[in-house]
Scaffold this motif. Structure first.
Motif, PDB file in Angstrom:
ATOM      1  N   UNK A   5       0.083  39.967   0.446  1.00 33.32           N
ATOM      2  CA  UNK A   5       1.279  40.280   1.226  1.00 33.32           C
ATOM      3  C   UNK A   5       2.282  39.146   1.079  1.00 33.32           C
ATOM      4  N   UNK A   6       3.521  39.456   1.398  1.00 32.84           N
ATOM      5  CA  UNK A   6       4.533  38.414   1.481  1.00 32.84           C
ATOM      6  C   UNK A   6       5.073  38.408   2.905  1.00 32.84           C
ATOM      7  N   UNK A   7       5.602  37.270   3.308  1.00 31.03           N
ATOM      8  CA  UNK A   7       6.029  37.095   4.696  1.00 31.03           C
ATOM      9  C   UNK A   7       7.513  36.787   4.718  1.00 31.03           C
ATOM     10  N   UNK A   8       8.223  37.496   5.575  1.00 33.27           N
ATOM     11  CA  UNK A   8       9.629  37.215   5.847  1.00 33.27           C
ATOM     12  C   UNK A   8       9.713  36.894   7.331  1.00 33.27           C
ATOM     13  N   UNK A   9      10.071  35.661   7.625  1.00 34.32           N
ATOM     14  CA  UNK A   9      10.072  35.224   9.018  1.00 34.32           C
ATOM     15  C   UNK A   9       8.652  35.215   9.547  1.00 34.32           C
ATOM     16  N   UNK A  11       7.108  38.277  10.003  1.00 33.34           N
ATOM     17  CA  UNK A  11       6.589  39.597   9.665  1.00 33.34           C
ATOM     18  C   UNK A  11       5.905  39.561   8.302  1.00 33.34           C
ATOM     19  N   UNK A  12       4.728  40.155   8.235  1.00 30.56           N
ATOM     20  CA  UNK A  12       3.955  40.202   7.002  1.00 30.56           C
ATOM     21  C   UNK A  12       4.066  41.602   6.385  1.00 30.56           C
ATOM     22  N   UNK A  13       4.431  41.662   5.085  1.00 29.75           N
ATOM     23  CA  UNK A  13       4.588  42.921   4.363  1.00 29.75           C
ATOM     24  C   UNK A  13       3.528  42.999   3.276  1.00 29.75           C
ATOM     25  N   UNK A  14       2.567  43.916   3.392  1.00 31.83           N
ATOM     26  CA  UNK A  14       1.544  44.041   2.329  1.00 31.83           C
ATOM     27  C   UNK A  14       2.112  44.782   1.116  1.00 31.83           C
ATOM     28  N   UNK A  15       1.741  44.321  -0.082  1.00 34.46           N
ATOM     29  CA  UNK A  15       2.195  44.950  -1.320  1.00 34.46           C
ATOM     30  C   UNK A  15       1.711  46.400  -1.430  1.00 34.46           C
ATOM     31  N   UNK A  16       0.480  46.635  -1.099  1.00 31.23           N
ATOM     32  CA  UNK A  16      -0.112  47.967  -1.240  1.00 31.23           C
ATOM     33  C   UNK A  16       0.580  49.017  -0.396  1.00 31.23           C
ATOM     34  N   UNK A  17       1.091  48.622   0.754  1.00 30.86           N
ATOM     35  CA  UNK A  17       1.790  49.568   1.625  1.00 30.86           C
ATOM     36  C   UNK A  17       3.117  50.017   1.006  1.00 30.86           C
ATOM     37  N   UNK A  18       3.634  49.261   0.048  1.00 33.11           N
ATOM     38  CA  UNK A  18       4.876  49.643  -0.621  1.00 33.11           C
ATOM     39  C   UNK A  18       4.607  50.306  -1.974  1.00 33.11           C
TER      40      UNK A  18
END
Length: 90
Positions: A5-9, A11-18
């Motif tokens: 995942x990558x984090x902005x601020x 908030x964590x965004x997982x690659x697989x979810x995109x």
């Protein structure tokens, strides 16, 4: 991929979810295009890519098929010609 995942601020965004929805969308769009759009376009406009030989029409600026005997575009009657034709008949 699901753990990365990558984090902005904060908030964590997982690659697989995109990536998973993007791949699903592309596969579905490709299948619909080849199964629906192409066959419908072939039925509605067959042989559009085939061009019949053409030549210039002597009466108007539009090209006409080479075997045509008359122009497909109706020529408007000029006012002077219409008056002289009615005088000759009458």
């Amino acid at each position: 991929m699901s753990r990365k995942a990558f984090t902005i601020g904060t908030t964590e965004f997982p690659y697989g979810a995109f990536i998973n929805p993007v791949i699903s969308f592309l596969l579905l769009a490709t299948a619909l295009y080849f199964l629906l759009v192409l066959p419908i376009n072939k039925r509605l406009a067959p042989h559009q890519d085939v061009q019949a030989p053409r030549r210039d029409c002597p009466e108007c600026p539009t090209p006409a098929p080479a075997q045509a005997r008359r122009c497909a575009v109706p020529l408007p009657a000029l006012p002077a010609q219409a008056e002289t034709e009615t005088q000759r008949v009458g």
